[in-house]
Write a protein that holds these residues in place. Structure first.
Motif, PDB file in Angstrom:
ATOM      1  N   LEU A   1       0.830  -1.202   0.000  1.00 37.84           N
ATOM      2  CA  LEU A   1       0.000   0.000   0.000  1.00 37.84           C
ATOM      3  C   LEU A   1       0.868   1.258   0.000  1.00 37.84           C
ATOM      4  CD1 LEU A   1      -2.934  -0.770   2.447  1.00 37.84           C
ATOM      5  CD2 LEU A   1      -3.093  -0.185   0.045  1.00 37.84           C
ATOM      6  N   GLY A   2       1.959   1.207   0.774  1.00 36.57           N
ATOM      7  CA  GLY A   2       2.875   2.344   0.830  1.00 36.57           C
ATOM      8  C   GLY A   2       3.494   2.617  -0.526  1.00 36.57           C
ATOM      9  N   ARG A   3       3.899   1.540  -1.222  1.00 38.62           N
ATOM     10  CA  ARG A   3       4.544   1.699  -2.528  1.00 38.62           C
ATOM     11  C   ARG A   3       3.562   2.201  -3.577  1.00 38.62           C
ATOM     12  NH1 ARG A   3       7.106  -3.164  -1.454  1.00 38.62           N
ATOM     13  NH2 ARG A   3       5.591  -4.277  -2.707  1.00 38.62           N
ATOM     14  N   ASN A   4       2.311   1.720  -3.472  1.00 38.19           N
ATOM     15  CA  ASN A   4       1.321   2.053  -4.506  1.00 38.19           C
ATOM     16  C   ASN A   4       0.276   3.041  -3.991  1.00 38.19           C
ATOM     17  OD1 ASN A   4       2.084   0.007  -6.699  1.00 38.19           O
ATOM     18  ND2 ASN A   4       1.961  -1.216  -4.865  1.00 38.19           N
ATOM     19  N   ARG A   5       0.665   3.897  -3.029  1.00 34.17           N
ATOM     20  CA  ARG A   5      -0.334   4.741  -2.387  1.00 34.17           C
ATOM     21  C   ARG A   5      -1.041   5.677  -3.365  1.00 34.17           C
ATOM     22  NH1 ARG A   5       4.631   6.103  -1.134  1.00 34.17           N
ATOM     23  NH2 ARG A   5       5.365   8.244  -1.300  1.00 34.17           N
ATOM     24  N   HIS A   6      -0.282   6.181  -4.364  1.00 32.79           N
ATOM     25  CA  HIS A   6      -0.922   7.106  -5.303  1.00 32.79           C
ATOM     26  C   HIS A   6      -1.963   6.392  -6.154  1.00 32.79           C
ATOM     27  CE1 HIS A   6       2.950   9.240  -4.493  1.00 32.79           C
ATOM     28  NE2 HIS A   6       2.042  10.139  -4.208  1.00 32.79           N
ATOM     29  N   THR A   7      -1.604   5.217  -6.641  1.00 35.73           N
ATOM     30  CA  THR A   7      -2.533   4.451  -7.468  1.00 35.73           C
ATOM     31  C   THR A   7      -3.764   4.084  -6.646  1.00 35.73           C
ATOM     32  OG1 THR A   7      -0.563   3.502  -8.461  1.00 35.73           O
ATOM     33  CG2 THR A   7      -2.643   2.472  -9.043  1.00 35.73           C
ATOM     34  N   VAL A   8      -3.531   3.627  -5.405  1.00 36.18           N
ATOM     35  CA  VAL A   8      -4.654   3.227  -4.557  1.00 36.18           C
ATOM     36  C   VAL A   8      -5.541   4.435  -4.272  1.00 36.18           C
ATOM     37  CG1 VAL A   8      -5.282   2.392  -2.257  1.00 36.18           C
ATOM     38  CG2 VAL A   8      -3.415   1.304  -3.503  1.00 36.18           C
ATOM     39  N   PHE A   9      -4.918   5.574  -3.941  1.00 39.16           N
ATOM     40  CA  PHE A   9      -5.683   6.778  -3.616  1.00 39.16           C
ATOM     41  C   PHE A   9      -6.563   7.203  -4.799  1.00 39.16           C
ATOM     42  CE2 PHE A   9      -5.985  11.435  -3.772  1.00 39.16           C
ATOM     43  CZ  PHE A   9      -6.682  11.665  -2.606  1.00 39.16           C
ATOM     44  N   PHE A  10      -5.946   7.281  -5.995  1.00 38.60           N
ATOM     45  CA  PHE A  10      -6.725   7.726  -7.149  1.00 38.60           C
ATOM     46  C   PHE A  10      -7.742   6.674  -7.578  1.00 38.60           C
ATOM     47  CE2 PHE A  10      -3.144  10.704  -7.599  1.00 38.60           C
ATOM     48  CZ  PHE A  10      -3.895  11.870  -7.571  1.00 38.60           C
ATOM     49  N   GLY A  11      -7.392   5.395  -7.452  1.00 37.01           N
ATOM     50  CA  GLY A  11      -8.331   4.317  -7.783  1.00 37.01           C
ATOM     51  C   GLY A  11      -9.557   4.404  -6.911  1.00 37.01           C
ATOM     52  N   VAL A  12      -9.357   4.541  -5.594  1.00 40.02           N
ATOM     53  CA  VAL A  12     -10.487   4.626  -4.654  1.00 40.02           C
ATOM     54  C   VAL A  12     -11.294   5.897  -4.927  1.00 40.02           C
ATOM     55  CG1 VAL A  12     -11.077   4.927  -2.211  1.00 40.02           C
ATOM     56  CG2 VAL A  12      -9.392   3.219  -2.877  1.00 40.02           C
ATOM     57  N   SER A  13     -10.592   7.016  -5.217  1.00 38.21           N
ATOM     58  CA  SER A  13     -11.294   8.271  -5.504  1.00 38.21           C
ATOM     59  C   SER A  13     -12.203   8.127  -6.720  1.00 38.21           C
ATOM     60  CB  SER A  13     -10.295   9.398  -5.774  1.00 38.21           C
ATOM     61  OG  SER A  13      -9.465   9.546  -4.683  1.00 38.21           O
ATOM     62  N   PHE A  14     -11.680   7.508  -7.769  1.00 41.71           N
ATOM     63  CA  PHE A  14     -12.484   7.343  -8.982  1.00 41.71           C
ATOM     64  C   PHE A  14     -13.672   6.420  -8.736  1.00 41.71           C
ATOM     65  CE2 PHE A  14      -8.917   9.154 -11.388  1.00 41.71           C
ATOM     66  CZ  PHE A  14      -9.637  10.033 -12.160  1.00 41.71           C
ATOM     67  N   MET A  15     -13.454   5.381  -7.952  1.00 45.63           N
ATOM     68  CA  MET A  15     -14.552   4.463  -7.647  1.00 45.63           C
ATOM     69  C   MET A  15     -15.638   5.212  -6.859  1.00 45.63           C
ATOM     70  SD  MET A  15     -13.749   1.612  -8.988  1.00 45.63           S
ATOM     71  CE  MET A  15     -14.652   0.299  -8.253  1.00 45.63           C
ATOM     72  N   LEU A  16     -15.211   6.034  -5.906  1.00 41.53           N
ATOM     73  CA  LEU A  16     -16.177   6.798  -5.105  1.00 41.53           C
ATOM     74  C   LEU A  16     -16.949   7.780  -5.983  1.00 41.53           C
ATOM     75  CD1 LEU A  16     -14.226   7.544  -1.809  1.00 41.53           C
ATOM     76  CD2 LEU A  16     -16.249   6.125  -2.095  1.00 41.53           C
ATOM     77  N   LEU A  17     -16.209   8.410  -6.894  1.00 42.17           N
ATOM     78  CA  LEU A  17     -16.837   9.364  -7.804  1.00 42.17           C
ATOM     79  C   LEU A  17     -17.870   8.664  -8.683  1.00 42.17           C
ATOM     80  CD1 LEU A  17     -16.305  12.355  -8.062  1.00 42.17           C
ATOM     81  CD2 LEU A  17     -14.828  11.894 -10.006  1.00 42.17           C
ATOM     82  N   ALA A  18     -17.496   7.478  -9.180  1.00 41.99           N
ATOM     83  CA  ALA A  18     -18.410   6.703 -10.026  1.00 41.99           C
ATOM     84  C   ALA A  18     -19.640   6.311  -9.214  1.00 41.99           C
ATOM     85  CB  ALA A  18     -17.700   5.468 -10.558  1.00 41.99           C
ATOM     86  N   ALA A  19     -19.436   5.901  -7.951  1.00 45.78           N
ATOM     87  CA  ALA A  19     -20.566   5.512  -7.100  1.00 45.78           C
ATOM     88  C   ALA A  19     -21.463   6.719  -6.843  1.00 45.78           C
ATOM     89  CB  ALA A  19     -20.044   4.936  -5.786  1.00 45.78           C
ATOM     90  N   LEU A  20     -20.836   7.892  -6.647  1.00 44.72           N
ATOM     91  CA  LEU A  20     -21.593   9.115  -6.370  1.00 44.72           C
ATOM     92  C   LEU A  20     -22.461   9.490  -7.574  1.00 44.72           C
ATOM     93  CD1 LEU A  20     -21.791  11.321  -4.149  1.00 44.72           C
ATOM     94  CD2 LEU A  20     -20.172  12.642  -5.494  1.00 44.72           C
TER      95      LEU A  20
END
Lengths: 388, 121
Positions: free
Chosen positions: A15-34
């Protein structure tokens, strides 16, 4: 470290290594859900509005039914009643759910919405529903596409950073290794006297290391220039037979004990349009590659022939080869298909990329082929034959 | 003095290590790859191993872990051109006793070998 704890630590590191990908991935998923939730909410709102309009119509009809029920002579035409333009007289069985409420006390006569009103209500409902669904689907599609493109961009950036780190690691190794040997030799010669017969082979080895470093530096500079598109080539008609003969005689690439066998099937005076310096760099890289991946076979071949409007130069080895499907992969920057070569013959993984870049800048092509792993490889440089 | 195994595939570096370490009175054996060194350890245990990291086939890091897994606790000094801390940590955690980056100073290398041998004795 125990099993579950080890897994947790591993997951946290990932998670530490891929924090940016995880952060943006989760953000996009939340946006799509919204956006999905918003579209569903708007659609529900529209359904409510639709029901409300019918309810309003029912109230209106009830009011006029009551009014008509109290009139001694109800009018023939409902439109003469101000505000009743949405309604019409109907037989009670045709008035649907409005029957009971809208009986204006005329036997078997009820009030019903006019066809035009129902058509308008339904048309507006359909169009608003379509609009909500369409906008929702479009927004969701755009968010997902943007997310996917962003993810690809991040992945490419990550790959590029990894490749760059890997390149610098290799460059650092490639630069330091010859220095280590030469430095150790000089320190030894400074500290002790060695017999001449022992020193001479060491000096030869040291010179090879210096040549290797020189070639590496040239490749790095050439790679950088090519990337910036700043290499100025000066193509001119040149007699390939003479050039290749001189090239083989003055070969600067170490063959590491191998034999370079040439077969030049070129017409006398046959010319190609090329830049001699660029052509030398291309051939150096091809021969160096053949030496690296030549396996245990002692022979490397350099062949040349004219094939119609193209003149082809082949550098052939009989060593490690590669899967025919990897023919393009061998030219990918910083890539090496095999690590089984001794480190003194390893490079930065840029040689073939540079060679292909130069070949293209000369208006030619550089292709690779192999019948499979262990069956050797053939690199073909095609240059346009110069009309004489 | 000591029996030293050098695992180094660069001919010039390996030769210079051999000349200098022999000059210091050590008995030196050079292997160009880790597999040969591991095979040799089945027959003879040296006093110290100098192990390059970037080797053809099995790299030095893997070889070190294999050597420790075989139960050998002899001192191992890693040699590498790479300076990144991650690699050093990995090598030291994997059982290395010392870590020297190239280009090294021959006198310093020999001093480190002596220190390791002293500690081991």
């Amino acid at each position: 470290m125990t099993g579950p704890r080890k897994h947790t630590t591993g997951a946290l590191r990932w998670l530490g290594r891929n924090r940016h990908t995880v952060f943006f991935g989760v953000s996009f998923m939340l946006l799509a859900a919204l956006v999905s939730w918003w579209a569903i909410y708007l659609r529900a709102l529209e359904m409510d509005q639709h029901h409300y309009r019918y309810k309003e119509l029912r109230l209106e009809a009830r009011f006029f039914a009551s009014l008509l029920g109290h009139m001694p002579n109800p009018p023939e035409d409902l439109e003469s009643l101000r505000g009743a333009e949405h309604l019409r007289y109907a037989r009670c069985e045709d008035s649907g759910d409005l029957t009971v409420a809208m009986r204006p006390f005329h036997p078997e006569t009820c009030l019903a919405p006019s066809e035009e009103t129902i058509t308008t209500i339904e048309r507006e409902h359909r169009s608003k529903s379509m609009m909500v669904l369409g906008e929702g689907a479009l927004s969701l599609f755009l968010i997902l596409v943007t997310g996917w493109m962003f993810f690809r961009m991040v992945a490419a950036e990550h790959r590029s950073r990894t490749e760059l780190r890997d390149l610098w690691s290799r460059v650092s190794h490639e630069l330091k290794t010859p220095i280590t040997g030469v430095k150790a030799l000089l320190q030894t010669l400074e500290a002790q006297e060695l017999p001449r017969e022992e020193v001479l082979p060491l000096l030869r080895l040291a010179l090879e290391q210096v040549d290797r470093q020189e070639r590496l530096t040239e490749n790095l500079l050439m790679g950088q220039h090519l990337e910036r598109d700043g290499t100025r080539l000066h193509p001119r008609p040149m007699e390939l037979g003479i050039f290749l003969t001189e090239y083989i005689d003055g070969l600067s690439v170490s063959l590491a004990g191998r034999r370079l066998v040439s077969r030049l099937d070129l017409p006398r005076g046959g010319k190609v349009r090329a830049d001699p310096n660029a052509l030398r760099v291309i051939l150096d890289n091809l021969v160096d590659n053949a030496v690296k991946y030549g396996g245990d076979e002692p022979e490397i071949r350099l062949e040349a022939e004219v094939d119609g409007s193209w003149t082809r130069i082949h550098v052939v080895d009989f060593g490690l080869g590669f899967d025919p499907g990897d023919a393009e992969l061998v030219f990918a920057a910083y890539r090496r298909l095999a690590d089984e070569v001794p480190s003194e013959r390893r490079g930065t993984g840029m040689g073939l990329t540079i060679a292909r870049g130069l070949a293209r800048r000369l208006g030619g092509q550089l292709n690779a082929s192999s019948d499979g792993p262990g069956l050797g490889a053939r690199f073909t440089l095609s240059l346009e034959t110069e009309e004489t | 003095m000591a029996r030293i195994i050098v695992v180094e595939d660069e001919e010039l570096i390996a030769t210079m290590l051999r000349i200098n370490l022999r000059g210091a009175g050590h008995e030196v054996q050079v292997f160009p790859c880790a597999e040969d060194m591991l095979e040799h350890l089945e027959h003879e245990i040296p006093d110290i191993v100098l192990l390059d990291i970037m080797l053809p086939g099995m790299n030095g890091d893997e070889a070190l872990r294999k050597l420790r897994a075989m139960g050998h606790d002899l001192p191992v000094m890693m040699l590498t051109a790479r300076k990144d801390a991650g690699l050093k940590v990995s090598a030291l955690d994997g059982g290395a006793d010392d870590y020297v980056t190239k280009p090294f100073d021959m006198a310093e290398l020999q001093a480190r070998i002596r220190a390791l041998l002293r500690r081991n004795n």
